[in-house]
Every structure is written in C-alpha cells, then in structure tokens.
Write a protein that holds these residues in place. Structure first.
Motif, PDB file in Angstrom:
ATOM      1  N   SER A  16      45.902  -0.891  71.579  1.00 36.99           N
ATOM      2  CA  SER A  16      47.144  -1.200  72.696  1.00 36.99           C
ATOM      3  C   SER A  16      48.264  -1.069  71.876  1.00 36.99           C
ATOM      4  CB  SER A  16      46.961  -2.665  73.026  1.00 36.99           C
ATOM      5  OG  SER A  16      48.043  -3.217  73.744  1.00 36.99           O
ATOM      6  N   ASP A  17      49.347  -0.889  72.458  1.00 42.20           N
ATOM      7  CA  ASP A  17      50.829  -0.744  71.979  1.00 42.20           C
ATOM      8  C   ASP A  17      51.381  -2.184  71.953  1.00 42.20           C
ATOM      9  OD1 ASP A  17      51.305  -0.756  74.668  1.00 42.20           O
ATOM     10  OD2 ASP A  17      51.936   1.370  74.825  1.00 42.20           O
ATOM     11  N   THR A  18      50.581  -3.097  72.545  1.00 43.50           N
ATOM     12  CA  THR A  18      51.378  -4.439  72.529  1.00 43.50           C
ATOM     13  C   THR A  18      50.619  -5.446  71.781  1.00 43.50           C
ATOM     14  OG1 THR A  18      50.107  -4.656  74.771  1.00 43.50           O
ATOM     15  CG2 THR A  18      52.569  -3.859  74.943  1.00 43.50           C
ATOM     16  N   HIS A  19      49.969  -5.309  70.645  1.00 44.89           N
ATOM     17  CA  HIS A  19      49.442  -6.470  70.087  1.00 44.89           C
ATOM     18  C   HIS A  19      50.630  -7.065  69.438  1.00 44.89           C
ATOM     19  CE1 HIS A  19      45.410  -5.059  69.818  1.00 44.89           C
ATOM     20  NE2 HIS A  19      45.587  -4.002  69.643  1.00 44.89           N
ATOM     21  N   THR A  20      50.256  -8.597  69.709  1.00 42.39           N
ATOM     22  CA  THR A  20      51.323  -9.655  69.026  1.00 42.39           C
ATOM     23  C   THR A  20      50.770 -10.230  67.880  1.00 42.39           C
ATOM     24  OG1 THR A  20      52.265  -9.773  71.317  1.00 42.39           O
ATOM     25  CG2 THR A  20      52.708 -11.545  69.694  1.00 42.39           C
ATOM     26  N   THR A  21      51.159 -10.125  66.792  1.00 46.76           N
ATOM     27  CA  THR A  21      50.671 -10.973  65.621  1.00 46.76           C
ATOM     28  C   THR A  21      51.187 -12.251  65.676  1.00 46.76           C
ATOM     29  OG1 THR A  21      52.872 -10.688  64.303  1.00 46.76           O
ATOM     30  CG2 THR A  21      51.289  -8.706  64.330  1.00 46.76           C
ATOM     31  N   ILE A  22      50.246 -13.096  64.476  1.00 48.31           N
ATOM     32  CA  ILE A  22      50.837 -14.407  64.733  1.00 48.31           C
ATOM     33  C   ILE A  22      52.068 -14.880  64.136  1.00 48.31           C
ATOM     34  CG2 ILE A  22      50.086 -16.779  63.271  1.00 48.31           C
ATOM     35  CD1 ILE A  22      47.439 -15.381  63.239  1.00 48.31           C
ATOM     36  N   SER A  23      52.664 -13.830  63.214  1.00 53.77           N
ATOM     37  CA  SER A  23      54.123 -13.914  62.853  1.00 53.77           C
ATOM     38  C   SER A  23      55.286 -13.451  63.885  1.00 53.77           C
ATOM     39  CB  SER A  23      54.363 -13.145  61.623  1.00 53.77           C
ATOM     40  OG  SER A  23      54.221 -11.730  61.867  1.00 53.77           O
ATOM     41  N   GLY A  24      54.528 -12.883  65.111  1.00 52.20           N
ATOM     42  CA  GLY A  24      55.587 -12.872  66.339  1.00 52.20           C
ATOM     43  C   GLY A  24      55.816 -11.183  66.583  1.00 52.20           C
ATOM     44  N   ALA A  25      55.417 -10.514  65.566  1.00 52.62           N
ATOM     45  CA  ALA A  25      55.792  -9.067  65.564  1.00 52.62           C
ATOM     46  C   ALA A  25      54.874  -8.420  66.653  1.00 52.62           C
ATOM     47  CB  ALA A  25      55.786  -8.297  64.358  1.00 52.62           C
ATOM     48  N   THR A  26      55.298  -6.958  66.950  1.00 56.06           N
ATOM     49  CA  THR A  26      54.570  -6.336  67.924  1.00 56.06           C
ATOM     50  C   THR A  26      54.122  -5.091  66.993  1.00 56.06           C
ATOM     51  OG1 THR A  26      55.789  -6.945  69.931  1.00 56.06           O
ATOM     52  CG2 THR A  26      54.634  -5.039  70.125  1.00 56.06           C
ATOM     53  N   VAL A  27      52.663  -4.635  67.325  1.00 56.33           N
ATOM     54  CA  VAL A  27      51.922  -3.757  66.589  1.00 56.33           C
ATOM     55  C   VAL A  27      51.406  -2.655  67.576  1.00 56.33           C
ATOM     56  CG1 VAL A  27      50.014  -3.054  64.862  1.00 56.33           C
ATOM     57  CG2 VAL A  27      51.724  -5.063  64.539  1.00 56.33           C
ATOM     58  N   ASP A  28      51.406  -1.338  67.267  1.00 59.11           N
ATOM     59  CA  ASP A  28      51.030  -0.346  68.050  1.00 59.11           C
ATOM     60  C   ASP A  28      49.915   0.343  67.438  1.00 59.11           C
ATOM     61  OD1 ASP A  28      50.514   1.683  69.861  1.00 59.11           O
ATOM     62  OD2 ASP A  28      52.406   2.582  69.691  1.00 59.11           O
ATOM     63  N   ASN A  29      48.709   0.419  68.036  1.00 64.60           N
ATOM     64  CA  ASN A  29      47.654   1.021  67.302  1.00 64.60           C
ATOM     65  C   ASN A  29      46.838   1.992  68.399  1.00 64.60           C
ATOM     66  OD1 ASN A  29      45.919  -0.788  68.797  1.00 64.60           O
ATOM     67  ND2 ASN A  29      44.486  -1.013  67.434  1.00 64.60           N
ATOM     68  N   LYS A  30      47.816   2.397  69.279  1.00 61.88           N
ATOM     69  CA  LYS A  30      47.061   3.424  70.303  1.00 61.88           C
ATOM     70  C   LYS A  30      47.818   4.839  70.523  1.00 61.88           C
ATOM     71  CE  LYS A  30      47.128   3.413  75.450  1.00 61.88           C
ATOM     72  NZ  LYS A  30      47.314   2.784  76.827  1.00 61.88           N
ATOM     73  N   LEU A  31      47.158   5.665  70.695  1.00 60.51           N
ATOM     74  CA  LEU A  31      47.506   7.110  71.048  1.00 60.51           C
ATOM     75  C   LEU A  31      47.045   7.568  72.295  1.00 60.51           C
ATOM     76  CD1 LEU A  31      47.349   8.826  67.402  1.00 60.51           C
ATOM     77  CD2 LEU A  31      49.478   8.039  68.552  1.00 60.51           C
ATOM     78  N   THR A  32      47.685   8.479  72.929  1.00 56.64           N
ATOM     79  CA  THR A  32      46.959   9.346  73.785  1.00 56.64           C
ATOM     80  C   THR A  32      46.825  10.775  73.676  1.00 56.64           C
ATOM     81  OG1 THR A  32      49.491   9.865  74.801  1.00 56.64           O
ATOM     82  CG2 THR A  32      48.312   7.872  75.577  1.00 56.64           C
ATOM     83  N   ALA A  33      47.134  11.237  72.527  1.00 56.24           N
ATOM     84  CA  ALA A  33      47.130  12.544  72.330  1.00 56.24           C
ATOM     85  C   ALA A  33      45.445  13.265  71.964  1.00 56.24           C
ATOM     86  CB  ALA A  33      47.757  13.101  70.621  1.00 56.24           C
ATOM     87  N   ALA A  34      45.198  14.760  72.562  1.00 54.62           N
ATOM     88  CA  ALA A  34      43.941  15.106  72.567  1.00 54.62           C
ATOM     89  C   ALA A  34      43.816  15.040  70.847  1.00 54.62           C
ATOM     90  CB  ALA A  34      43.870  16.472  72.972  1.00 54.62           C
ATOM     91  N   LEU A  35      42.335  15.219  70.363  1.00 54.10           N
ATOM     92  CA  LEU A  35      42.184  15.127  68.941  1.00 54.10           C
ATOM     93  C   LEU A  35      42.389  16.744  68.541  1.00 54.10           C
ATOM     94  CD1 LEU A  35      40.707  14.095  66.536  1.00 54.10           C
ATOM     95  CD2 LEU A  35      38.599  15.115  67.424  1.00 54.10           C
ATOM     96  N   SER A  36      43.256  16.659  67.429  1.00 51.85           N
ATOM     97  CA  SER A  36      43.751  18.100  66.686  1.00 51.85           C
ATOM     98  C   SER A  36      44.125  17.560  65.289  1.00 51.85           C
ATOM     99  CB  SER A  36      44.882  18.623  67.550  1.00 51.85           C
ATOM    100  OG  SER A  36      46.020  17.629  67.401  1.00 51.85           O
ATOM    101  N   THR A  37      44.310  18.661  64.460  1.00 45.09           N
ATOM    102  CA  THR A  37      44.812  18.252  63.372  1.00 45.09           C
ATOM    103  C   THR A  37      45.975  17.356  63.042  1.00 45.09           C
ATOM    104  OG1 THR A  37      45.883  20.411  63.124  1.00 45.09           O
ATOM    105  CG2 THR A  37      43.522  20.434  62.275  1.00 45.09           C
TER     106      THR A  37
END
Length: 311
Positions: free
Chosen positions: A149-170
């Motif tokens: 997701s691009d809206t993970h909220t950490t315990i410290s209050g920050a936002t983290v993004d671990n999501k892409l939409t791109a097709a697999l390529s180099t």
C-alpha cells in the motif's frame, strides 16, 4: 498357518495407506517453485493455541552523539497495532471398502489416497498464497493497511509506500529494490532491506528469470553485467497459486528481503488416522487426515509489491 489379512491387522493397513499418503503430501519441490514451506517467502513459526496474537515493534531510532560525561540519550521502544490470526483446521477423509484394500483391484485404493494427499497439499498452497494474492486488496498488516500500500502509517506517525503499479522489467525491478533499500521502519529509520527473493506468478516466471539470471543485461546486445545476478544474487520463485487461474493476477510481482513480515504459523502438522472397517456398517475403512495452521502478514517492512497493471 493362519492367513494374513487386513481384517486382522488394522495397524498394517494404516501403515500401508500412510506409505502412499505422505510421499505425495510432502513431495519435494523443484528449484524456483515456492511453497508455504519456503522460508524466503513464508517465515516458519508455530502456534500454541487456537489464535496467534502479534504486536508490531517500534525500535529506539538512530543513536545520538554525546559529549563526554553527557547523559546517554534514552530510546523509546514501543509495541502497538495488535493483530490476531485465527488458526484454521483443514481435513478430509476417504472411505476404502475392505475388499478394495484386500484385493487392490487396479490399484484403486492407492489412487484414492494419493489424490487425497495431493489435494491436501494443493489446499495448503492455495490458502497460503492467498496472502500474496490479496496483497493489494484484502490482506492487511497490523496497521490496517493492505500488505502492499502507499498509505502505511508507522507507530511514529510517518507514512510509508511499498506499492508500485509498473509491469516487471529491469527498470521497475530497480525501482522496487531502491524502495526496499530506502524503506523506513516503524521508528522512522531507513532499514536498508537487501533484496533476497523475487516472487512472481507462473506467467511471469520466464520474464523474471531472464531479467534476474542473465549474465549480461537481459534483452540487449550491450556487454554490461547484470547486477541482479552478479551483485544481489536475487532468487526467483514462482507459484501457480498467485496467477489469474487461482483468482490472483498474472502481472503482480513482489520483491522480498529476508526480514519480510509474512508468516506461516503451524499449530499441528499433518496427521492421519484410520477407523477400522469392523466398526462400519458398510465394511469400509475410513482414512482421515488433518492439519492446523494459519498465514498472516504482520508488517510491511521487507516487502515491495507491484500490481504490474501499469500507471
């Protein structure tokens, strides 16, 4: 001499049936084929009751520089975002007529038991890989966001993004690796997660291997090294239970570090039992098998996933 038959030796019957069941259920996998027992994809753990409760840990943050005789700075570790995984029971039985076993006509009982073992193993894979099939739309971590997701909220209050939409390529794989390396944890520190595995549906396995395993840059005539194979040594895994045929996606892919947050909790490994035909009105043995386990995504750290659907 007394005759030796199944009616006098139910333990022998179970041993014979187990000899057919277990080799099929616990079949060794080939390199590149991920299963729920693959540590790179599912951390292996145990459960001691019907539910697993977990909290996410927030560390103490970066260390502080201190002057001589100055008090040592105090960190504030915390645990929060409790998540519960309920253990499920999976079971199946098959009736084997005594005459089928005694006579073994056309190997019928062996086929019955072997199919039962196969479908039990396939059930385990289908359920387990549901964690990744639902990474963008149903599988949630302890912060209540989807695994990728691009809206993970950490315990410290920050936002983290671990999501892409791109097709697999180099290039998209390089983007995912950079995101993984620069990913921030619950305390806001950059975790420096090193890519360890690339998990793809079977439809992308050929492409993934060409990108990662080629000695030189894939699909080009340039005489340049392929950093994915020569430096990162990323392992490529596939599963047919990630793709569209299993209700997933033929384009989604995942990069995982060794400290990812997806777990398999085993409460009871596979066990079998036999009810003797003597206790059945129809003179049939009942051969039963069951296991108890649950799968869950505790945290987003160590994973970057892409839907592969494009922008």
């Amino acid at each position: 001499m007394a005759s030796f038959n199944s009616g006098l030796n139910p333990n022998v019957v179970k041993t014979d049936l187990d000899g057919v069941f277990y080799p099929e259920f616990e079949i060794e996998t080939k390199p590149g084929l991920a299963t729920v027992a693959t540590e790179d994809i599912f951390h292996q753990s145990t459960a001691d009751n019907a539910a697993v409760q977990w909290e996410v840990f927030k560390g103490v943050g970066y260390w502080d520089q201190r002057a001589e005789e100055e008090d040592v700075a105090q960190g504030t570790p915390r645990s929060a975002n409790k998540i519960t995984f309920s253990v499920a029971n999976y079971a199946k039985s098959v009736d084997i007529p005594k005459n089928f076993f005694d006579d073994n006509l056309h190997g019928v009982y062996e086929m019955m038991v072997r199919d039962m073992a196969l479908t039990g193993r396939l059930t385990r894979e289908k359920v387990g890989f549901g964690i990744y099939r639902g990474a963008f739309a149903s599988t949630t971590t302890a912060d209540a966001a989807y695994l990728c997701s691009d809206t993970h909220t950490t315990i410290s209050g920050a936002t983290v993004d671990n999501k892409l939409t791109a097709a697999l390529s180099t290039s998209s794989l390089n983007t995912a690796i950079t995101m993984l390396m620069e990913q921030k944890g619950q305390d806001g520190t950059i975790r420096g997660c090193v890519p360890n595995a690339l998990l793809v549906p079977s439809a992308l396995y050929k492409t993934a291997c060409e990108i990662v395993d080629s000695e030189l840059i894939a699909d080009t005539g340039n005489n340049a090294i392929n950093v994915y194979s020569s430096k990162y040594a990323i392992k490529v895994y596939q599963s047919p239970f990630l793709g569209a045929a299993a209700g997933g996606s033929d384009t989604a892919w995942f990069v995982l570090s060794k400290n990812h947050g997806v777990y398999r909790f085993v409460r009871q490994g596979i066990v079998t039992d036999l009810v003797d035909y003597k206790y059945q009105r129809n003179n049939a043995y009942i051969y039963k098998a069951e296991y108890r386990e649950v799968y869950g995504a505790v945290d987003y750290v160590g994973i970057v996933g892409s839907t592969g659907a494009g922008a």
